[in-house]
Design a protein around this motif. Structure first.
Motif, PDB file in Angstrom:
ATOM      1  N   TYR A  74       0.800  -1.221   0.000  1.00 15.54           N
ATOM      2  CA  TYR A  74       0.000   0.000   0.000  1.00 15.54           C
ATOM      3  C   TYR A  74       0.841   1.283   0.000  1.00 15.54           C
ATOM      4  O   TYR A  74       0.302   2.379   0.166  1.00 15.54           O
ATOM      5  N   GLY A  75       2.154   1.149  -0.201  1.00 13.12           N
ATOM      6  CA  GLY A  75       3.014   2.325  -0.285  1.00 13.12           C
ATOM      7  C   GLY A  75       3.047   3.151   0.981  1.00 13.12           C
ATOM      8  O   GLY A  75       3.121   4.381   0.927  1.00 13.12           O
ATOM      9  N   LYS A  76       3.009   2.492   2.121  1.00 15.39           N
ATOM     10  CA  LYS A  76       2.970   3.212   3.394  1.00 15.39           C
ATOM     11  C   LYS A  76       4.373   3.614   3.840  1.00 15.39           C
ATOM     12  O   LYS A  76       5.304   2.819   3.826  1.00 15.39           O
ATOM     13  N   LYS A  77       4.516   4.880   4.217  1.00 17.31           N
ATOM     14  CA  LYS A  77       5.741   5.419   4.783  1.00 17.31           C
ATOM     15  C   LYS A  77       5.321   6.350   5.914  1.00 17.31           C
ATOM     16  O   LYS A  77       4.364   7.107   5.781  1.00 17.31           O
ATOM     17  N   TYR A  78       6.043   6.305   7.000  1.00 21.47           N
ATOM     18  CA  TYR A  78       5.682   7.096   8.168  1.00 21.47           C
ATOM     19  C   TYR A  78       6.778   8.098   8.485  1.00 21.47           C
ATOM     20  O   TYR A  78       7.944   7.892   8.149  1.00 21.47           O
ATOM     21  N   ASN A  79       6.416   9.195   9.125  1.00 25.38           N
ATOM     22  CA  ASN A  79       7.332  10.305   9.374  1.00 25.38           C
ATOM     23  C   ASN A  79       8.309  10.070  10.516  1.00 25.38           C
ATOM     24  O   ASN A  79       9.296  10.786  10.624  1.00 25.38           O
ATOM     25  N   SER A  80       8.011   9.115  11.380  1.00 26.35           N
ATOM     26  CA  SER A  80       8.885   8.864  12.528  1.00 26.35           C
ATOM     27  C   SER A  80       8.650   7.445  13.032  1.00 26.35           C
ATOM     28  O   SER A  80       7.621   6.836  12.749  1.00 26.35           O
ATOM     29  N   PRO A  81       9.606   6.926  13.805  1.00 21.65           N
ATOM     30  CA  PRO A  81       9.384   5.620  14.436  1.00 21.65           C
ATOM     31  C   PRO A  81       8.168   5.626  15.358  1.00 21.65           C
ATOM     32  O   PRO A  81       7.464   4.623  15.469  1.00 21.65           O
ATOM     33  N   GLU A  82       7.902   6.765  15.992  1.00 26.47           N
ATOM     34  CA  GLU A  82       6.752   6.861  16.891  1.00 26.47           C
ATOM     35  C   GLU A  82       5.451   6.722  16.105  1.00 26.47           C
ATOM     36  O   GLU A  82       4.534   6.012  16.533  1.00 26.47           O
ATOM     37  N   GLU A  83       5.371   7.429  14.961  1.00 24.55           N
ATOM     38  CA  GLU A  83       4.171   7.302  14.141  1.00 24.55           C
ATOM     39  C   GLU A  83       4.008   5.884  13.628  1.00 24.55           C
ATOM     40  O   GLU A  83       2.911   5.331  13.644  1.00 24.55           O
ATOM     41  N   GLU A  84       5.111   5.266  13.198  1.00 25.01           N
ATOM     42  CA  GLU A  84       5.019   3.894  12.707  1.00 25.01           C
ATOM     43  C   GLU A  84       4.526   2.959  13.805  1.00 25.01           C
ATOM     44  O   GLU A  84       3.722   2.059  13.557  1.00 25.01           O
ATOM     45  N   SER A  85       4.975   3.174  15.023  1.00 24.72           N
ATOM     46  CA  SER A  85       4.532   2.340  16.146  1.00 24.72           C
ATOM     47  C   SER A  85       3.023   2.475  16.374  1.00 24.72           C
ATOM     48  O   SER A  85       2.322   1.480  16.591  1.00 24.72           O
ATOM     49  N   ILE A  86       2.522   3.708  16.305  1.00 23.06           N
ATOM     50  CA  ILE A  86       1.080   3.956  16.470  1.00 23.06           C
ATOM     51  C   ILE A  86       0.304   3.284  15.344  1.00 23.06           C
ATOM     52  O   ILE A  86      -0.725   2.637  15.570  1.00 23.06           O
ATOM     53  N   ARG A  87       0.787   3.443  14.119  1.00 20.92           N
ATOM     54  CA  ARG A  87       0.110   2.864  12.958  1.00 20.92           C
ATOM     55  C   ARG A  87       0.144   1.345  12.997  1.00 20.92           C
ATOM     56  O   ARG A  87      -0.829   0.684  12.648  1.00 20.92           O
ATOM     57  N   ARG A  88       1.266   0.797  13.429  1.00 20.54           N
ATOM     58  CA  ARG A  88       1.345  -0.663  13.509  1.00 20.54           C
ATOM     59  C   ARG A  88       0.367  -1.190  14.553  1.00 20.54           C
ATOM     60  O   ARG A  88      -0.293  -2.223  14.333  1.00 20.54           O
ATOM     61  N   ALA A  89       0.261  -0.513  15.674  1.00 20.87           N
ATOM     62  CA  ALA A  89      -0.702  -0.938  16.705  1.00 20.87           C
ATOM     63  C   ALA A  89      -2.119  -0.908  16.149  1.00 20.87           C
ATOM     64  O   ALA A  89      -2.912  -1.835  16.404  1.00 20.87           O
ATOM     65  N   ALA A  90      -2.454   0.126  15.383  1.00 15.20           N
ATOM     66  CA  ALA A  90      -3.792   0.207  14.764  1.00 15.20           C
ATOM     67  C   ALA A  90      -3.980  -0.939  13.771  1.00 15.20           C
ATOM     68  O   ALA A  90      -5.048  -1.552  13.716  1.00 15.20           O
ATOM     69  N   TRP A  91      -2.959  -1.214  12.976  1.00 19.83           N
ATOM     70  CA  TRP A  91      -3.002  -2.308  11.997  1.00 19.83           C
ATOM     71  C   TRP A  91      -3.221  -3.655  12.698  1.00 19.83           C
ATOM     72  O   TRP A  91      -4.044  -4.456  12.270  1.00 19.83           O
ATOM     73  N   GLU A  92      -2.496  -3.877  13.793  1.00 14.72           N
ATOM     74  CA  GLU A  92      -2.654  -5.128  14.545  1.00 14.72           C
ATOM     75  C   GLU A  92      -4.055  -5.231  15.134  1.00 14.72           C
ATOM     76  O   GLU A  92      -4.659  -6.315  15.127  1.00 14.72           O
TER      77      GLU A  92
END
Length: 81
Positions: free
Chosen positions: A15-33
Motif C-alpha cells: 500500500y506504499g505506506k511510509k511514516y514520518n517517525s518511528p513513533e508514528e510507525e509504532s502507532i500505525r502498527r498498533a492500529a493495523w494489529e
C-alpha cells in the motif's frame, strides 16, 4: 524477522505506506494489529453464520480511531439554531 513483522513490512510495501517517525510507525502498527484482530474475530462470526459478510485488511488498516480515509479527523459539529 517473525511472521507478523514480515506481514507488516509486506503490507506497507503493498500500500506504499511510509511514516514520518518511528513513533508514528509504532502507532500505525498498533492500529493495523488491532484491525487484524477485528477482521479475524468478525470472519469467525461469519463462518459460524452469525453475520452475512466478511471483512479484510486493506489500505485503511492503519487508521486510528476517529480518523477517516481522507486523512481528516471526524469531528462532531453542532448546527446553529
Amino acid at each position: 524477522m517473525n511472521p507478523v513483522d514480515e506481514e507488516w513490512e509486506s503490507w506497507k510495501v503493498t500500500y506504499g505506506k511510509k511514516y514520518n517517525s518511528p513513533e508514528e510507525e509504532s502507532i500505525r502498527r498498533a492500529a493495523w494489529e488491532k484491525t487484524k484482530i477485528f477482521v479475524k474475530a468478525h470472519n469467525q462470526k461469519y463462518e459460524q453464520g452469525l453475520t452475512s459478510f466478511t471483512v479484510g485488511v486493506n489500505q485503511f488498516a492503519d487508521l486510528i480511531e476517529g480518523e477517516s480515509p481522507c486523512g481528516c479527523m471526524n469531528k462532531k459539529t453542532t448546527q446553529p439554531n
